[in-house]
Design a protein around this motif. Structure first.
Motif, PDB file in Angstrom:
ATOM      1  N   ASP A   1      -4.338   4.598  -3.416  1.00 17.33           N
ATOM      2  CA  ASP A   1      -4.699   3.193  -3.611  1.00 17.33           C
ATOM      3  C   ASP A   1      -6.017   3.115  -4.364  1.00 17.33           C
ATOM      4  O   ASP A   1      -7.019   2.593  -3.863  1.00 17.33           O
ATOM      5  CB  ASP A   1      -4.803   2.495  -2.237  1.00 17.33           C
ATOM      6  CG  ASP A   1      -4.419   1.030  -2.317  1.00 17.33           C
ATOM      7  OD1 ASP A   1      -3.960   0.587  -3.390  1.00 17.33           O
ATOM      8  OD2 ASP A   1      -4.585   0.329  -1.309  1.00 17.33           O
TER       9      ASP A   1
ATOM     10  N   ARG B   1      -4.203  -4.681  -5.084  1.00 16.24           N
ATOM     11  CA  ARG B   1      -4.171  -3.251  -4.764  1.00 16.24           C
ATOM     12  C   ARG B   1      -2.747  -2.717  -4.791  1.00 16.24           C
ATOM     13  O   ARG B   1      -1.798  -3.398  -4.404  1.00 16.24           O
ATOM     14  CB  ARG B   1      -4.780  -3.016  -3.370  1.00 16.24           C
ATOM     15  CG  ARG B   1      -6.247  -3.409  -3.252  1.00 16.24           C
ATOM     16  CD  ARG B   1      -7.151  -2.534  -4.092  1.00 16.24           C
ATOM     17  NE  ARG B   1      -7.237  -1.193  -3.547  1.00 16.24           N
ATOM     18  CZ  ARG B   1      -8.187  -0.799  -2.690  1.00 16.24           C
ATOM     19  NH1 ARG B   1      -9.131  -1.646  -2.310  1.00 16.24           N
ATOM     20  NH2 ARG B   1      -8.199   0.429  -2.250  1.00 16.24           N
ATOM     21  N   GLN B   2      -2.615  -1.445  -5.226  1.00 15.78           N
ATOM     22  CA  GLN B   2      -1.304  -0.833  -5.397  1.00 15.78           C
ATOM     23  C   GLN B   2      -0.458  -0.845  -4.121  1.00 15.78           C
ATOM     24  O   GLN B   2       0.728  -1.186  -4.144  1.00 15.78           O
ATOM     25  CB  GLN B   2      -1.480   0.598  -5.902  1.00 15.78           C
ATOM     26  CG  GLN B   2      -0.198   1.401  -5.981  1.00 15.78           C
ATOM     27  CD  GLN B   2      -0.293   2.601  -6.909  1.00 15.78           C
ATOM     28  OE1 GLN B   2      -0.014   2.510  -8.087  1.00 15.78           O
ATOM     29  NE2 GLN B   2      -0.691   3.745  -6.379  1.00 15.78           N
ATOM     30  N   ASN B   3      -1.056  -0.482  -2.994  1.00 11.26           N
ATOM     31  CA  ASN B   3      -0.260  -0.431  -1.759  1.00 11.26           C
ATOM     32  C   ASN B   3       0.219  -1.813  -1.325  1.00 11.26           C
ATOM     33  O   ASN B   3       1.337  -1.959  -0.819  1.00 11.26           O
ATOM     34  CB  ASN B   3      -1.052   0.247  -0.628  1.00 11.26           C
ATOM     35  CG  ASN B   3      -0.823   1.747  -0.597  1.00 11.26           C
ATOM     36  OD1 ASN B   3       0.221   2.202  -0.155  1.00 11.26           O
ATOM     37  ND2 ASN B   3      -1.783   2.515  -1.094  1.00 11.26           N
TER      38      ASN B   3
END
Lengths: 454, 454
Positions: B432, B361-363
């Motif tokens: 996200d 995940r991006q975050n």
């Protein structure tokens, strides 16, 4: 690219073990700084409210070499030794008999030479039990370098960023925050110096220095950190020139002229000082050329006298070329060169005729940077574009004279955060401001009486 | 920083002299690409309209090593060999028995690993008498790398930049222009493919590829250049892994797991392939982990089959993991990882279970990048943040298991042009996004009938 760029790379064990302190080789006694309260010579005790004793000792040392602490050398290993290149493609494009070399300092994590001094400053403050450093930043090169160094040594970092840059350069601010620093728009409401300047909402470097110094003076656990001008800052930057001497030996060449941009003097001093020592000792006849923006021509148009380092007059007065401490230069993109004063050390060398100085126009510098990017492949910071312009002019003069000439310049940083300036240049809308003599005269007229410097 | 980061630096004469071609060591015959017109195997002649023969020969070669032309090695010298570091500060922060190493490719003038292939592609096209290259770019890493390479070899460069990036990332565009490239906002009105997509004004990588290929097909003097996916691109990137093998020997360590981000596969392939050859030859038991964004989980959620490389269906079909060639991933900041397909070579290795894949995940990736910046001092590109997350997770798993584990990851680029993303993360406003299975199913349903791949 039929004849390629050549790189001279040192092994890691050639990261310098000692900085070069030119004070030992300067003729005569250096002029002391003056206390702003008394106008009398300032001693180490006047500086101890904002600097750790180890840095104050470096500031006043007359030892010819000062050992680099091992933890500092270890941190330097993140990006040092930096490469030195021969610019064969640029030489070919200029059709010059000159051989052009450049030392490239843009490979540091912050993208410029500034971490060379941020690292030892953070280290010595940490050793002294300090937990926080304050500083100012204009374009953001210095603030991001100190934020980086503070992250490595576990110090808090509080940066006062010139208001106009804070608004226009959000990404340098984000960079500092990514390294954990707190960034304030200057003038802020946190300090008296900031509140007094609320009528100047775009701020200035001088105001931001006043704010950072004010906070550091008030707090026991907090010191102030300066990115240029002072002797110890130039001292730390000599790693550039020490490495360059070894690399020029690898190249089998001896520079006829060494060129660097000069704002506060650490970029120029960094590459020049180790070579200057050889000249002062009669071991070479190298010329030295400090280039500065025509919009802020401190060395070429300023007066040599005592002046404050900041706008509010909180810092000691230093003997230097100055345009007047409240002179505000026009907004050129080379934010790192927009300083009213200059290093006392570099100023003295210019005064003595040992170092030449030349002022350059912004558009001429960007034209040089574009030619450099398209031949050598590196996009330079606006500050460094002045050194490129200086080097190209020397190479063209060598062609004119039909002379082989060995040119070395300091490419102090990359231009990743300055693409808006390149954009403006490419679209023909880049301004080309000149310095206002009337503004300088007015600023100089506002200076206090000080002892003479000659 | 009591125990500092350690750097392993190779001398310049260890810039590799040959690329590693894994095709020679792969079990079985590789599946051929298919002509989009006939759905029959495409031969070299199908590619000659857009690629020079030297690159086509590299694309289909089964020689285990391919010599690197000397002018390419000379251009590599601008920034190669790149450093390999041991991340001691990060290890300490994680309190892990693992030893973490990273290879850093962000020191190239364009700031990422992409010039490793841009240079030989520009060189071979120049040798073939081509005067112009076209390409597409999303976030701009690839376009700026090709613009840089074209400047060095005196080629024109025309870049179709995904519309949304063109609007949001003006500085990557300025960088390309500084190196002399022409940059078009895609979809443009210059091509049929662009005009057909005028109802999608923000564009996509697939559309931009279609535009660049269309121009190259039409003009004799113009070829197309691709920055990832193809065998010859991964081949060129193996300089990363070849150097890393020598540097891990200097460190006296052997990696237990090698991690890199995977979009089109050149970042992962670049570091992994030289180590993978040793594994395929039974000389090591290293694990390999390709990490990808959860917003575009090609290797972990895609299907393995033939699909086009672009949206319009102009390119040959390749056997690979795909989410469907007209699937549009949500806008994560790792623009270089937003590709519907993947390298056929990496896809086959994942299919065979030789390479593991993991979606992140991006975050979580930005959290890892922030920890990395504050311990190791380098601010990573969003693509590279995936590799950092993967490495940290492996190091935490080693702590959990009480195991010494040697982790090597590829830090493929710096984040100088991605500070807006860090800003969003720091302010808690970073999105996200997750991948939409329904969108993928719909995209896959629109695919043509093709021969089976298993």
């Amino acid at each position: 690219m039929s004849e390629p760029t050549t790189k001279f790379l040192l092994p890691e064990d050639q990261i310098p073990t000692a900085w070069v302190n030119l004070m030992a080789d300067l003729p005569g006694e250096p002029l002391p700084p003056l206390s702003p309260a008394t106008m009398q010579p300032a001693g180490p005790e006047d500086l101890s409210a904002i600097f750790p004793m180890a840095l104050i000792q470096q500031e006043v040392s007359t030892e010819p070499e000062i050992p680099i602490p091992e933890p500092v050398r270890e941190a330097y290993r993140l990006w040092r030794p930096t490469p030195l290149y021969r610019a064969r493609s640029l030489e070919r494009a200029l059709d010059t008999p000159a051989r052009i070399y450049y030392k490239y300092e843009g490979t540091s994590p912050a993208g410029s030479h500034k971490p060379n001094t941020a690292i030892p400053q953070a280290y010595e403050n940490k050793q002294a039990g300090i937990t926080k450093l304050t500083t100012e930043t204009g374009a953001g090169q210095w603030g991001s370098s100190l934020a980086f160094a503070c992250a490595l040594f576990g110090l808090e970092c509080e940066v006062f960023m010139v208001g106009s840059s804070y608004d226009q350069k959000p990404y340098r601010r984000s960079m500092m925050q990514t390294w954990g620093a707190t960034v304030h728009r200057s003038p802020s409401t946190l300090t008296q110096a900031g509140r007094d300047q609320s009528s100047h909402p775009t701020g200035s470097l001088g105001i931001a220095i006043s704010e950072a110094v004010e906070l550091a003076v008030q707090r026991e656990d907090t010191n102030y950190s300066l990115g240029s001008v002072l002797n110890h800052v130039l001292l730390h930057q000599t790693v550039i020139g020490i490495e360059a001497i070894a690399q020029m030996e690898m190249a089998g060449d001896e520079p006829d002229v060494i060129i660097a941009a000069c704002g506060g003097g650490s970029n120029f001093g960094g590459i020049a000082i180790p070579f200057l020592r050889r000249k002062l000792r009669g071991e070479s006849s190298t010329r030295f050329l400090a280039v500065e923006p025509a919009a802020c021509p401190t060395l070429t148009r300023g007066v040599y006298r005592y002046d404050y380092g900041d706008t509010a007059g909180l810092t000691p007065l230093m003997p230097m070329y100055t345009l007047g401490h409240d002179f505000v230069p026009p907004p050129v993109h080379a934010g790192g060169l927009r300083y009213h004063g200059d290093s006392p050390l570099v100023s003295a060398l210019v005064k003595e005729g040992i170092v030449e100085a030349r002022a350059l126009r912004q558009n001429d510098c960007f034209a040089a940077a574009l030619q450099f990017a398209r031949t050598e492949g590196i996009i330079a910071a606006p500050e460094s574009s002045h050194a490129i312009r200086g080097a190209i002019d020397e190479a063209l003069a060598a062609r004119e004279a039909g002379e082989e000439r060995v040119i070395l310049f300091n490419l102090s940083g990359h231009g990743d955060f300055d693409m808006a300036a390149y954009d403006a240049y490419l679209s023909g809308s880049l301004e080309d401001p000149e310095f206002s003599e009337a503004d300088m005269e007015a600023a100089l007229a506002r200076l206090p009486e000080t002892p003479p410097v000659g």
